[in-house]
Design a protein around this motif. Structure first.
Motif, PDB file in Angstrom:
ATOM      1  N   PRO A 224       0.804  -1.237   0.000  1.00  0.00           N
ATOM      2  CA  PRO A 224       0.000   0.000   0.000  1.00  0.00           C
ATOM      3  C   PRO A 224       0.830   1.276   0.000  1.00  0.00           C
ATOM      4  CG  PRO A 224      -0.968  -1.609   1.481  1.00  0.00           C
ATOM      5  CD  PRO A 224       0.344  -2.186   1.040  1.00  0.00           C
ATOM      6  N   GLU A 225       1.919   1.306   0.762  1.00  0.00           N
ATOM      7  CA  GLU A 225       2.708   2.534   0.849  1.00  0.00           C
ATOM      8  C   GLU A 225       3.296   2.905  -0.511  1.00  0.00           C
ATOM      9  OE1 GLU A 225       6.581   4.327   3.269  1.00  0.00           O
ATOM     10  OE2 GLU A 225       5.644   2.462   3.916  1.00  0.00           O
ATOM     11  N   ARG A 226       3.828   1.934  -1.218  1.00  0.00           N
ATOM     12  CA  ARG A 226       4.444   2.214  -2.512  1.00  0.00           C
ATOM     13  C   ARG A 226       3.386   2.511  -3.568  1.00  0.00           C
ATOM     14  NH1 ARG A 226       9.402  -1.934  -3.444  1.00  0.00           N
ATOM     15  NH2 ARG A 226      10.092  -0.209  -4.774  1.00  0.00           N
ATOM     16  N   VAL A 227       2.263   1.819  -3.500  1.00  0.00           N
ATOM     17  CA  VAL A 227       1.175   2.088  -4.445  1.00  0.00           C
ATOM     18  C   VAL A 227       0.643   3.505  -4.242  1.00  0.00           C
ATOM     19  CG1 VAL A 227      -1.158   1.434  -5.167  1.00  0.00           C
ATOM     20  CG2 VAL A 227       0.536  -0.343  -4.636  1.00  0.00           C
ATOM     21  N   ASN A 228       0.462   3.901  -2.987  1.00  0.00           N
ATOM     22  CA  ASN A 228      -0.045   5.243  -2.704  1.00  0.00           C
ATOM     23  C   ASN A 228       0.921   6.324  -3.188  1.00  0.00           C
ATOM     24  OD1 ASN A 228      -2.347   4.204  -1.515  1.00  0.00           O
ATOM     25  ND2 ASN A 228      -1.520   4.271   0.559  1.00  0.00           N
ATOM     26  N   LYS A 229       2.208   6.061  -3.095  1.00  0.00           N
ATOM     27  CA  LYS A 229       3.192   7.020  -3.593  1.00  0.00           C
ATOM     28  C   LYS A 229       3.037   7.212  -5.096  1.00  0.00           C
ATOM     29  CE  LYS A 229       8.192   7.932  -3.695  1.00  0.00           C
ATOM     30  NZ  LYS A 229       8.338   8.037  -5.154  1.00  0.00           N
ATOM     31  N   ARG A 230       2.899   6.107  -5.831  1.00  0.00           N
ATOM     32  CA  ARG A 230       2.708   6.203  -7.272  1.00  0.00           C
ATOM     33  C   ARG A 230       1.379   6.887  -7.598  1.00  0.00           C
ATOM     34  NH1 ARG A 230       7.274   5.298  -6.890  1.00  0.00           N
ATOM     35  NH2 ARG A 230       8.553   3.772  -7.983  1.00  0.00           N
ATOM     36  N   ARG A 231       0.369   6.642  -6.797  1.00  0.00           N
ATOM     37  CA  ARG A 231      -0.927   7.292  -7.015  1.00  0.00           C
ATOM     38  C   ARG A 231      -0.800   8.807  -6.871  1.00  0.00           C
ATOM     39  NH1 ARG A 231      -5.351   7.066  -9.612  1.00  0.00           N
ATOM     40  NH2 ARG A 231      -5.633   4.866  -9.055  1.00  0.00           N
ATOM     41  N   ARG A 232      -0.093   9.260  -5.877  1.00  0.00           N
ATOM     42  CA  ARG A 232       0.093  10.706  -5.684  1.00  0.00           C
ATOM     43  C   ARG A 232       0.849  11.316  -6.864  1.00  0.00           C
ATOM     44  NH1 ARG A 232       1.013   8.902  -0.354  1.00  0.00           N
ATOM     45  NH2 ARG A 232       3.288   8.960  -0.662  1.00  0.00           N
ATOM     46  N   GLU A 233       1.855  10.597  -7.356  1.00  0.00           N
ATOM     47  CA  GLU A 233       2.614  11.101  -8.500  1.00  0.00           C
ATOM     48  C   GLU A 233       1.735  11.191  -9.747  1.00  0.00           C
ATOM     49  OE1 GLU A 233       6.889   9.208  -7.020  1.00  0.00           O
ATOM     50  OE2 GLU A 233       5.651   8.159  -8.489  1.00  0.00           O
ATOM     51  N   TYR A 234       0.902  10.189  -9.935  1.00  0.00           N
ATOM     52  CA  TYR A 234      -0.007  10.189 -11.089  1.00  0.00           C
ATOM     53  C   TYR A 234      -1.025  11.325 -10.976  1.00  0.00           C
ATOM     54  CZ  TYR A 234      -3.566   8.567 -14.390  1.00  0.00           C
ATOM     55  OH  TYR A 234      -4.470   8.478 -15.418  1.00  0.00           O
ATOM     56  N   ASP A 235      -1.643  11.460  -9.819  1.00  0.00           N
ATOM     57  CA  ASP A 235      -2.662  12.499  -9.630  1.00  0.00           C
ATOM     58  C   ASP A 235      -2.074  13.900  -9.799  1.00  0.00           C
ATOM     59  OD1 ASP A 235      -4.579  10.591  -9.189  1.00  0.00           O
ATOM     60  OD2 ASP A 235      -4.536  10.764  -6.999  1.00  0.00           O
ATOM     61  N   ARG A 236      -0.863  14.086  -9.303  1.00  0.00           N
ATOM     62  CA  ARG A 236      -0.224  15.393  -9.443  1.00  0.00           C
ATOM     63  C   ARG A 236       0.027  15.722 -10.913  1.00  0.00           C
ATOM     64  NH1 ARG A 236       2.396  19.005  -6.304  1.00  0.00           N
ATOM     65  NH2 ARG A 236       4.088  20.207  -7.258  1.00  0.00           N
ATOM     66  N   LEU A 237       0.496  14.734 -11.661  1.00  0.00           N
ATOM     67  CA  LEU A 237       0.767  14.960 -13.078  1.00  0.00           C
ATOM     68  C   LEU A 237      -0.529  15.194 -13.860  1.00  0.00           C
ATOM     69  CD1 LEU A 237       3.100  15.094 -15.057  1.00  0.00           C
ATOM     70  CD2 LEU A 237       2.784  12.653 -15.501  1.00  0.00           C
ATOM     71  N   ARG A 238      -1.551  14.458 -13.511  1.00  0.00           N
ATOM     72  CA  ARG A 238      -2.836  14.611 -14.204  1.00  0.00           C
ATOM     73  C   ARG A 238      -3.407  16.009 -14.037  1.00  0.00           C
ATOM     74  NH1 ARG A 238      -8.051  10.632 -13.243  1.00  0.00           N
ATOM     75  NH2 ARG A 238      -9.449  11.630 -14.744  1.00  0.00           N
ATOM     76  N   ALA A 239      -3.082  16.662 -12.939  1.00  0.00           N
ATOM     77  CA  ALA A 239      -3.580  18.017 -12.700  1.00  0.00           C
ATOM     78  C   ALA A 239      -3.072  19.001 -13.759  1.00  0.00           C
ATOM     79  CB  ALA A 239      -3.167  18.490 -11.307  1.00  0.00           C
ATOM     80  N   TYR A 240      -1.972  18.645 -14.436  1.00  0.00           N
ATOM     81  CA  TYR A 240      -1.398  19.520 -15.452  1.00  0.00           C
ATOM     82  C   TYR A 240      -1.815  19.112 -16.869  1.00  0.00           C
ATOM     83  CZ  TYR A 240       1.567  21.255 -11.691  1.00  0.00           C
ATOM     84  OH  TYR A 240       2.014  21.815 -10.514  1.00  0.00           O
ATOM     85  N   ALA A 241      -2.637  18.090 -16.989  1.00  0.00           N
ATOM     86  CA  ALA A 241      -3.055  17.617 -18.309  1.00  0.00           C
ATOM     87  C   ALA A 241      -4.157  18.498 -18.888  1.00  0.00           C
ATOM     88  CB  ALA A 241      -3.544  16.177 -18.212  1.00  0.00           C
ATOM     89  N   LEU A 242      -4.325  18.409 -20.196  1.00  0.00           N
ATOM     90  CA  LEU A 242      -5.395  19.136 -20.869  1.00  0.00           C
ATOM     91  C   LEU A 242      -6.746  18.493 -20.557  1.00  0.00           C
ATOM     92  CD1 LEU A 242      -3.762  19.591 -24.398  1.00  0.00           C
ATOM     93  CD2 LEU A 242      -3.772  21.218 -22.483  1.00  0.00           C
ATOM     94  N   ALA A 243      -7.794  19.303 -20.572  1.00  0.00           N
ATOM     95  CA  ALA A 243      -9.144  18.773 -20.402  1.00  0.00           C
ATOM     96  C   ALA A 243      -9.468  17.821 -21.558  1.00  0.00           C
ATOM     97  CB  ALA A 243     -10.151  19.919 -20.378  1.00  0.00           C
TER      98      ALA A 243
END
Length: 260
Positions: A224-243
């Protein structure tokens, strides 16, 4: 086992290879190669065989086992989890992800990846790639969300015709009830996921796993700890994606710019 059963039921019915081939609309040589396990059966063949031989789902059941055999052991756990996932979130930095590749795009990738491979070996890999995509046609299918770096849609794999068809397929899946595709523009610059691909899979029990891949290797994280870290990285990057709507516009612009 699949091939042996094809031969057993064919011979029990007193049917030649040519006769079976004419019924299922595959060549005699293709059926012969399946019988001796030289190639994986195509996904539409098992139900046809069950209908021809009246075998009540035997070939469909065997196919579910056989189709895993062409994938390396290191990927099998990932495939099993992918098949069970209810939500799949994926980031790709260079290539269109396998789950949404067109047949010709996949074929072009395999040809570039191994120029010495025989046509039969290439077609076997293409069949495996298309088999993975069957999970998107399940009832219900998983929800698929993809974050694609702009390089993914601008790299013309297979030439203009192949790439145009691939982009058209992506555009059709940008915003549907079960798929969402967003483009991460070049202008965003560097980010933590640039080195490969990342897939996050959420299962029915709400547990999650992460799979990251680079050239020739992949790593599955279930802690869970490592999965959650990757999830945060993905969510942060998605915030910069185009609609999604803007992403579709960019995909269409790239299509229009391809040579006719």
């Amino acid at each position: 086992m699949f091939g042996a059963k094809v031969r057993f039921f064919r011979e029990r019915e007193g049917m030649s290879l040519e006769q079976l081939a004419s019924i299922v609309k595959y060549s005699r040589s293709h059926i012969a190669r399946i019988e001796v396990a030289e190639t994986i059966p195509p996904p539409d063949l098992p139900p046809m065989l069950d209908a021809v031989f009246g075998t009540d789902g035997i070939f469909c059941t065997l196919y579910e086992l056989a189709k895993k055999e062409i994938h390396p052991d290191q990927y099998r756990r990932r495939m099993e989890l992918e098949a069970r996932a209810r939500v799949i979130d994926e980031y790709a930095g260079q290539l269109v992800p396998g789950l949404v590749q067109t047949e010709d795009y996949a074929r072009a990738l395999f040809q570039v990846g191994n120029p010495a491979a025989s046509p039969g070996e290439i077609e076997e890999k293409v069949a495996a790639r298309l088999m993975r995509q069957a999970l998107l046609r399940a009832d219900p299918p998983p929800y698929l969300s993809m974050l694609l770096d702009e390089a993914v849609i601008r790299r013309p794999v297979g030439g203009p015709l192949v790439m145009r068809a691939q982009l058209a397929s992506l555009a059709a899946q940008v915003d549907t009830p079960t798929t969402l595709i967003q483009i991460l523009p070049f202008e965003h610059g560097g980010h933590v996921l640039m080195g490969g691909t990342l897939t996050l899979m959420t299962l029915a029990d709400r547990s999650s796993v992460a799979y990251e891949e680079s050239i020739g290797s992949g790593t599955l994280f279930e802690e869970p700890e490592r999965v959650n870290k990757r999830r945060r990285e993905y969510d942060r990057l998605r915030a910069y994606a185009l609609a999604p709507s803007k992403s579709a516009d960019v995909i269409h612009d790239v299509m229009e710019a391809l040579p006719k």
